[in-house]
Design a protein around this motif. Sequence first.
Motif, PDB file in Angstrom:
ATOM      1  N   GLY A   1       4.536  -7.005  12.515  1.00 18.13           N
ATOM      2  CA  GLY A   1       3.570  -7.628  13.410  1.00 18.13           C
ATOM      3  C   GLY A   1       2.731  -6.668  14.216  1.00 18.13           C
ATOM      4  O   GLY A   1       1.800  -7.096  14.913  1.00 18.13           O
ATOM      5  N   SER A   2       3.024  -5.388  14.139  1.00 22.62           N
ATOM      6  CA  SER A   2       2.223  -4.403  14.874  1.00 22.62           C
ATOM      7  C   SER A   2       0.926  -4.125  14.123  1.00 22.62           C
ATOM      8  O   SER A   2       0.822  -4.356  12.918  1.00 22.62           O
ATOM      9  CB  SER A   2       3.008  -3.111  15.076  1.00 22.62           C
ATOM     10  N   LEU A   3      -0.046  -3.608  14.838  1.00 21.95           N
ATOM     11  CA  LEU A   3      -1.372  -3.379  14.280  1.00 21.95           C
ATOM     12  C   LEU A   3      -1.635  -1.882  14.194  1.00 21.95           C
ATOM     13  O   LEU A   3      -1.276  -1.117  15.098  1.00 21.95           O
ATOM     14  CB  LEU A   3      -2.425  -4.034  15.179  1.00 21.95           C
ATOM     15  N   SER A   4      -2.266  -1.451  13.112  1.00 28.66           N
ATOM     16  CA  SER A   4      -2.663  -0.046  13.026  1.00 28.66           C
ATOM     17  C   SER A   4      -3.769   0.211  14.047  1.00 28.66           C
ATOM     18  O   SER A   4      -4.501  -0.690  14.445  1.00 28.66           O
ATOM     19  CB  SER A   4      -3.154   0.272  11.605  1.00 28.66           C
ATOM     20  N   PRO A   5      -3.911   1.444  14.518  1.00 26.34           N
ATOM     21  CA  PRO A   5      -4.850   1.720  15.617  1.00 26.34           C
ATOM     22  C   PRO A   5      -6.309   1.642  15.180  1.00 26.34           C
ATOM     23  O   PRO A   5      -6.649   1.866  14.019  1.00 26.34           O
ATOM     24  CB  PRO A   5      -4.479   3.145  16.043  1.00 26.34           C
TER      25      PRO A   5
ATOM     26  N   ASP B   1       0.848  -1.187   0.000  1.00 29.22           N
ATOM     27  CA  ASP B   1       0.000   0.000   0.000  1.00 29.22           C
ATOM     28  C   ASP B   1       0.888   1.243   0.000  1.00 29.22           C
ATOM     29  O   ASP B   1       1.838   1.333   0.786  1.00 29.22           O
ATOM     30  CB  ASP B   1      -0.896  -0.005   1.247  1.00 29.22           C
ATOM     31  N   PRO B   2       0.603   2.221  -0.877  1.00 25.56           N
ATOM     32  CA  PRO B   2       1.462   3.405  -0.959  1.00 25.56           C
ATOM     33  C   PRO B   2       1.434   4.267   0.296  1.00 25.56           C
ATOM     34  O   PRO B   2       2.357   5.047   0.529  1.00 25.56           O
ATOM     35  CB  PRO B   2       0.887   4.169  -2.162  1.00 25.56           C
ATOM     36  N   VAL B   3       0.403   4.123   1.098  1.00 24.81           N
ATOM     37  CA  VAL B   3       0.297   4.912   2.330  1.00 24.81           C
ATOM     38  C   VAL B   3       0.785   4.119   3.537  1.00 24.81           C
ATOM     39  O   VAL B   3       1.552   4.610   4.369  1.00 24.81           O
ATOM     40  CB  VAL B   3      -1.162   5.369   2.555  1.00 24.81           C
ATOM     41  N   LEU B   4       0.358   2.864   3.630  1.00 22.39           N
ATOM     42  CA  LEU B   4       0.620   2.057   4.816  1.00 22.39           C
ATOM     43  C   LEU B   4       1.857   1.182   4.691  1.00 22.39           C
ATOM     44  O   LEU B   4       2.327   0.637   5.683  1.00 22.39           O
ATOM     45  CB  LEU B   4      -0.594   1.170   5.103  1.00 22.39           C
ATOM     46  N   GLY B   5       2.388   1.024   3.481  1.00 21.84           N
ATOM     47  CA  GLY B   5       3.522   0.139   3.262  1.00 21.84           C
ATOM     48  C   GLY B   5       3.065  -1.285   3.029  1.00 21.84           C
ATOM     49  O   GLY B   5       1.923  -1.542   2.661  1.00 21.84           O
ATOM     50  N   ARG B   6       3.948  -2.230   3.256  1.00 21.18           N
ATOM     51  CA  ARG B   6       3.602  -3.640   3.075  1.00 21.18           C
ATOM     52  C   ARG B   6       2.864  -4.115   4.321  1.00 21.18           C
ATOM     53  O   ARG B   6       3.418  -4.140   5.421  1.00 21.18           O
ATOM     54  CB  ARG B   6       4.857  -4.467   2.835  1.00 21.18           C
ATOM     55  N   VAL B   7       1.599  -4.522   4.127  1.00 22.17           N
ATOM     56  CA  VAL B   7       0.737  -4.850   5.267  1.00 22.17           C
ATOM     57  C   VAL B   7      -0.090  -6.096   4.962  1.00 22.17           C
ATOM     58  O   VAL B   7      -0.260  -6.481   3.800  1.00 22.17           O
ATOM     59  CB  VAL B   7      -0.216  -3.678   5.606  1.00 22.17           C
ATOM     60  N   PHE B   8      -0.604  -6.705   6.017  1.00 19.40           N
ATOM     61  CA  PHE B   8      -1.566  -7.791   5.892  1.00 19.40           C
ATOM     62  C   PHE B   8      -2.966  -7.207   6.019  1.00 19.40           C
ATOM     63  O   PHE B   8      -3.250  -6.428   6.934  1.00 19.40           O
ATOM     64  CB  PHE B   8      -1.336  -8.851   6.965  1.00 19.40           C
ATOM     65  N   GLU B   9      -3.836  -7.604   5.094  1.00 17.99           N
ATOM     66  CA  GLU B   9      -5.212  -7.121   5.052  1.00 17.99           C
ATOM     67  C   GLU B   9      -6.153  -8.311   4.862  1.00 17.99           C
ATOM     68  O   GLU B   9      -5.715  -9.399   4.485  1.00 17.99           O
ATOM     69  CB  GLU B   9      -5.408  -6.161   3.868  1.00 17.99           C
ATOM     70  N   PRO B  10      -7.462  -8.113   5.063  1.00 22.49           N
ATOM     71  CA  PRO B  10      -8.415  -9.172   4.709  1.00 22.49           C
ATOM     72  C   PRO B  10      -8.424  -9.403   3.206  1.00 22.49           C
ATOM     73  O   PRO B  10      -8.396  -8.458   2.415  1.00 22.49           O
ATOM     74  CB  PRO B  10      -9.761  -8.616   5.177  1.00 22.49           C
TER      75      PRO B  10
ATOM     76  N   VAL C   1     -12.500  -7.149   9.886  1.00 21.97           N
ATOM     77  CA  VAL C   1     -11.311  -6.744  10.638  1.00 21.97           C
ATOM     78  C   VAL C   1     -10.523  -5.693   9.860  1.00 21.97           C
ATOM     79  O   VAL C   1      -9.538  -5.141  10.356  1.00 21.97           O
ATOM     80  CB  VAL C   1     -10.444  -7.977  10.973  1.00 21.97           C
ATOM     81  N   GLY C   2     -10.976  -5.358   8.654  1.00 24.10           N
ATOM     82  CA  GLY C   2     -10.278  -4.380   7.828  1.00 24.10           C
ATOM     83  C   GLY C   2     -10.190  -2.993   8.421  1.00 24.10           C
ATOM     84  O   GLY C   2      -9.546  -2.115   7.840  1.00 24.10           O
ATOM     85  N   GLU C   3     -10.794  -2.745   9.563  1.00 23.45           N
ATOM     86  CA  GLU C   3     -10.562  -1.483  10.276  1.00 23.45           C
ATOM     87  C   GLU C   3      -9.085  -1.306  10.615  1.00 23.45           C
ATOM     88  O   GLU C   3      -8.616  -0.189  10.790  1.00 23.45           O
ATOM     89  CB  GLU C   3     -11.371  -1.446  11.573  1.00 23.45           C
ATOM     90  N   ALA C   4      -8.388  -2.421  10.765  1.00 25.65           N
ATOM     91  CA  ALA C   4      -6.959  -2.379  11.078  1.00 25.65           C
ATOM     92  C   ALA C   4      -6.218  -3.284  10.111  1.00 25.65           C
ATOM     93  O   ALA C   4      -6.775  -4.238   9.571  1.00 25.65           O
ATOM     94  CB  ALA C   4      -6.702  -2.829  12.515  1.00 25.65           C
ATOM     95  N   VAL C   5      -4.952  -2.986   9.879  1.00 27.04           N
ATOM     96  CA  VAL C   5      -4.075  -3.861   9.111  1.00 27.04           C
ATOM     97  C   VAL C   5      -2.877  -4.203   9.983  1.00 27.04           C
ATOM     98  O   VAL C   5      -2.558  -3.482  10.940  1.00 27.04           O
ATOM     99  CB  VAL C   5      -3.602  -3.201   7.797  1.00 27.04           C
ATOM    100  N   MET C   6      -2.233  -5.319   9.659  1.00 23.60           N
ATOM    101  CA  MET C   6      -1.038  -5.722  10.393  1.00 23.60           C
ATOM    102  C   MET C   6       0.192  -5.372   9.569  1.00 23.60           C
ATOM    103  O   MET C   6       0.303  -5.769   8.409  1.00 23.60           O
ATOM    104  CB  MET C   6      -1.066  -7.216  10.706  1.00 23.60           C
ATOM    105  N   ARG C   7       1.065  -4.619  10.173  1.00 29.71           N
ATOM    106  CA  ARG C   7       2.313  -4.238   9.491  1.00 29.71           C
ATOM    107  C   ARG C   7       3.256  -5.431   9.419  1.00 29.71           C
ATOM    108  O   ARG C   7       3.068  -6.438  10.111  1.00 29.71           O
ATOM    109  CB  ARG C   7       2.956  -3.068  10.221  1.00 29.71           C
TER     110      ARG C   7
END
Length: 743
Positions: free
Chosen positions: A584-588, A326-335, A575-581
């Motif tokens: 392993g950390s989670l967006s708020p 993601d260009p904003v969040l970087g490489r993340v885990f999403e649903p 769970v898409g309100e948050a993504v996992m970086r």
Amino acid sequence: MNEGILAGIRVIEIARGIPGPAAGLQLSEAGAEVIRIEAPGVDAEQGTALFSVLNRGKGRVGLDLDCDDERRRLHALLADADVLIHDFTPSRAAALGLADDALAAACPQLVVSAITAWPSRHPLAEALPRESLVLARLGLLDEQPGHRPGPIFVRMPFASWLAAWFCVIGVMARLIARRRDGRGGAAHTSLAQAALAPMSMHWSRAETPTPVFAKGLDKTTPIPLHRCSDGRWIHVHYSPDKAPWMAAALAAMGPEAVAAENAKYPPSHVAPNFGANRAIIATRPAQEWVEHFWQHDVAAQVAAPFGEIYRDEQARANGFVVMVDDPVLGRVFEPGPAYTTDPPPRLRGGLRPLESDPAWSFPRAQTFDGAPQGQPGSAPLTGLRVLDLGAYLAGPFATQLLADLGAEVIKVEPPSGDAMRRLERIFSGTQRGKLGATLKLGDPAAQLALAALVRWADVVHHNVRLPAAHKLGIDYESLKAINPALVYCHISSYGPLGPRKDWPGFDQLMQAACGWEVECGGEGRPPMWLRFGVGDYFAALSSVFALLLAHFQRQITGDGQAVAASLLGATLLTVGEAVMRADGSLSPIDHLDASQTGVSPDHRLYRCADGWLAVAALRPEEARALAALAGNDREAWFAAFSRETACECLTAAGVPCEPALENPGLSFLDDDGCRRAGLHAAYPHAVYGHLEQVGAYWNFCDLPLALDRAPPALGEHSHRVWRSVGLDEGQIQSMVAAAVTNP
């Protein structure tokens, strides 16, 4: 590369929040080209994890729709589009030239789905689409048990996610009808209709109810969420008494001690030794218990922290968790996609930049010639034949929706009845519109009837665990051999792949695994199940979408296929309100407060002098108006006024609010505004007499829904069904004699 089932379908999306963007995401990842229209300026939603998840892979175009020139650019896009999704109120849509009649004249090919707060014929049709306010006004906040008396702020935006699924199902049904009718048209839904879907199992009224129907299942029923010795909680569904550790502990306690523990709680319909189970589970750590239960086929899950599901092996094995750049969040885990089809849904990259030129990127493959192929004006899915072999909630509710949309549905259950019949009101809430027949699947004497049903059907749908389906002879390969063009739809608990693919599972366990039980409990408080059965409804709706995609493709190719959905995949999407970086950390995310009143001073419940009021000041100007009106001590300000007075003051100041109605009971079924909006359905029932239930989930305007057949009594239509699929009287009587169907 195959671009997906909806390749060549063009979609314009103009919506904020969850419902419209989530609907656009489903259509995009099924192959449609989606262009999202955004207002100029920076929206507060932009930059959030949810915004990136919901809008990944879409074209994004900035247009000021209050400007005549840019509004003309929108209408030029609509002239070459297949679908429009928006969330404008009726008056705002009309001002933009997007009213149904105007679009029908200008763009006869266009399928239009407006996701509003309330249906267009409801007195609140012009209300802003704010889920918490809709739930408050319906009385649903008082249907949820909490840690205190009174209405509870529901942290999970379940109605918004359900509305997205209702939207895409309506769109698919309308696209299918467009091939028949030679024109597009409306496929509207609303937050209110979505919120009412789970209440179909609770809000009903019968002229001659049985004692079981009259009792229903209220919010005081104890929920089997148990605290373990390490302070973690586990949710256990159905009785764990036969698991060796539990059986040994119950025996050691003795009957008197077991009875004493059970007496501390109201009776539970899922666990006869609820109190004793609770005391015993408190003696061991959570992980030890769930592993023991899993080994002995007891459905259980730890109530996990929000976002922990991104690490789950099962979720990743099924593609329910995906990595996105993601260009904003970087490489993340999403649903990831919640269902499977052939070709499969696919990710189309991360969030794309906002563009100024709304040009189509891909050639249009599915042209619209406007030529009617059949008799227009009937329900969208008229002519589709569905064989329902499911039980409990998710499978039967899915097929009830197909019946609502005009499909002919035959429900098959054992001669002893669907396991859910013991909860009569819940059972009835998922069965209307169907012809009911009994058949003892797996018995050699039933094979002739099963084969006749499968040859009759266009679609088979069920949620039987697949090992059992193989034993019963209702697996895909067995049924495909009878009817190669069959669309076969299966709902599992944990997905069709991975180590838990054949495990038992229920809505409650998915809420636990995905972190919603922790979040719904409130900060620092014990976890709490959202009692609306949302996982079952998410799975049901996602399965219908997958099924209609397959049917849409079969109309072109003639080929059937197997499609799948699951409770885990459909619930995980929320769970898409948050993504996992990557670290392993989670967006708020926003957390529910300990008193279960809300997530911020601007979005919460307040107690007035005579009741509760819900406030949703979600835009900056609304929050400023609330602050100016109520000051810093807001609880004192609200407590000083009656609810009516506070609501009048807030409304005059431009602050959205609604009374949080309490003890709704049957008042919904007596509400004339809901009746006029089509939210009621009524029909004669073989046992209950005049039966009233939750009504329409869509408004297709010029196309009717089929809401005229009550849920079937056990075996009510067996003889009629067997004759309709080609069995003669001798064959029917042979089945009766063999006790594989009822007389």
